[in-house]
Motif scaffolding. Structure first.
Motif, short mmCIF file in Angstrom:
data_model
loop_
_atom_site.label_atom_id
_atom_site.label_comp_id
_atom_site.label_asym_id
_atom_site.label_seq_id
_atom_site.Cartn_x
_atom_site.Cartn_y
_atom_site.Cartn_z
N THR A 1 -22.34 -16.22 19.42
CA THR A 1 -20.97 -16.67 19.21
C THR A 1 -20.19 -16.51 20.51
OG1 THR A 1 -21.05 -15.98 16.90
CG2 THR A 1 -18.87 -16.35 17.86
N MET B 1 -13.15 -16.71 22.50
CA MET B 1 -12.02 -17.28 23.23
C MET B 1 -10.85 -16.31 23.14
SD MET B 1 -9.94 -20.85 22.40
CE MET B 1 -11.11 -21.96 23.18
N ASP C 1 -7.80 -19.00 26.68
CA ASP C 1 -7.01 -20.10 26.14
C ASP C 1 -5.53 -19.85 26.45
OD1 ASP C 1 -6.86 -22.54 24.56
OD2 ASP C 1 -5.90 -21.34 23.01
N ASN D 1 -7.56 -27.93 24.28
CA ASN D 1 -7.55 -27.42 22.92
C ASN D 1 -6.30 -27.95 22.23
OD1 ASN D 1 -7.78 -25.94 20.57
ND2 ASN D 1 -7.20 -23.98 21.50
N VAL E 1 -11.24 -29.49 21.96
CA VAL E 1 -11.25 -28.89 20.63
C VAL E 1 -10.29 -29.71 19.78
CG1 VAL E 1 -10.81 -26.84 19.25
CG2 VAL E 1 -11.70 -26.60 21.59
N ILE F 1 -15.65 -30.32 20.08
CA ILE F 1 -15.69 -29.12 19.23
C ILE F 1 -14.65 -29.32 18.14
CG2 ILE F 1 -15.25 -26.62 19.19
CD1 ILE F 1 -15.97 -26.72 22.27
N ASP G 1 -12.20 -27.75 14.89
CA ASP G 1 -11.47 -26.58 14.41
C ASP G 1 -10.84 -26.97 13.07
OD1 ASP G 1 -9.60 -24.60 13.82
OD2 ASP G 1 -8.83 -24.45 15.86
N LEU H 1 -15.02 -24.09 15.89
CA LEU H 1 -14.16 -23.01 16.37
C LEU H 1 -13.33 -22.50 15.20
CD1 LEU H 1 -12.05 -22.85 19.60
CD2 LEU H 1 -11.01 -22.31 17.41
N ILE I 1 -17.54 -20.49 17.83
CA ILE I 1 -16.53 -19.91 18.71
C ILE I 1 -15.48 -19.25 17.83
CG2 ILE I 1 -14.87 -20.33 20.57
CD1 ILE I 1 -16.22 -23.06 21.01
N ARG J 1 -11.55 -17.66 18.15
CA ARG J 1 -10.37 -17.57 19.01
C ARG J 1 -9.56 -16.36 18.56
NH1 ARG J 1 -5.01 -19.39 18.81
NH2 ARG J 1 -4.14 -20.07 20.81
#
Length: 278
Positions: A21, A24, A62, A121, A144, A183, A185, A215, A253, A255
């Motif tokens: 994993t 972020m 980020d 992102n 993202v 990616i 989310d 994510l 991922i 965050r």
């Protein structure tokens, strides 16, 4: 776990999905972050925090210049640029992990990528500003893509997320963003009640049908506060539980704000879920 996905390769970094994993670390350069960790105008503190996160195991930093807390006030592009560009420039000179820009504005994304960011992102999933996908494509930057639309009922939760993210993926591809650079989310806390956020975490693996790495951004979110009755700065255990469950249910991922603790959580969960060798 996304064990069959092709790696994300860029000129500056490669992420191999399914092996572990990626973590972020969040660096907010806002004066009104919901978690009270905003560092607007404090470049030395931005660099110090990022370096500490990297030392603790963060794989990407980020940077965001506009709070999306409940009841937030939108920030004009000029102000967002004033906050994030000096921070990204300072980080680009000081750290050696990828930097992502947390923005929904094409002009901010373009300036951030030129200043040293590597990833876009977008919590609005390339929908708020029609030019942002083209900006990312032109720069060769991974994106993202988040889901942020309101969902009313549990029976619509996964179908609506899958349908909307599919449309947003198609928009990214049409703009020239490579498949391997996308990616997704699911947008914990965006357009979803606390109850639906918990269901989403439980059913996260169903989103692997989209064929893209996932994510998960659950860190210090209000759902944790609702369940535990704690303030944003007292949600480390709740965040740890959600991070472990997200990884077990397919996240690639996570965050997070509390990098040292969540790196340990991710490593322990990976040892169970993905396998471990001493």
């Amino acid at each position: 776990m996304s064990t069959t996905l092709a790696p994300l390769r860029t000129p500056t970094f490669t992420w191999e999905w399914g092996r572990r994993t990626y973590v972020m670390g969040i660096v907010n350069v806002t004066p009104d972050s919901f978690s009270g960790d905003g560092l607007a105008g404090q470049l030395d503190a931005v660099v110090e925090r990022a370096r500490a996160m990297i030392a603790a195991g963060a794989d990407v930093i980020d940077v965001g210049g506009e709070s999306t807390r409940p009841g937030y006030t939108p920030v004009p592009a000029e102000e967002e640029l004033r906050r994030v560009i000096p921070a990204i420039e300072a980080l680009a000179d000081a750290i050696d992990v990828p930097i992502s820009i947390d923005t929904s504005k094409a002009v901010v994304a373009e300036a951030a990528l030129k200043a040293g960011a590597h990833i876009v992102n977008d919590i609005r999933g390339l929908s708020a500003d029609p030019e942002i996908a083209a900006v990312a494509a032109a720069a060769g930057a991974p994106v993202v893509i988040m889901h942020d639309l309101k969902i009313e009922t549990e029976d619509r939760l996964i179908p609506d997320i899958v349908r909307e993210l599919s449309l947003r993926i198609e928009r990214a591809l049409a703009a020239g963003i490579p498949w391997e650079h996308i990616i997704i989310d699911p947008g914990f806390g965006f357009g979803k009640t606390a109850e639906l956020n918990l269901v989403l975490l439980r059913r996260l693996r169903e989103l692997t049908v989209l064929g893209r790495p996932i994510l998960a951004g659950t860190s210090r979110k209000s759902t944790i506060g609702r369940v535990l009755g704690t303030d944003p700065d007292d949600r480390v255990e709740g965040t740890a539980a959600t991070v472990a469950l997200a990884i077990a249910n397919g996240a690639d991922i996570v965050r997070v704000h509390d990098v040292p603790q969540m790196v340990r959580v991710a490593r322990m969960t990976d040892a169970v879920v993905r396998g471990w060798s001493e």
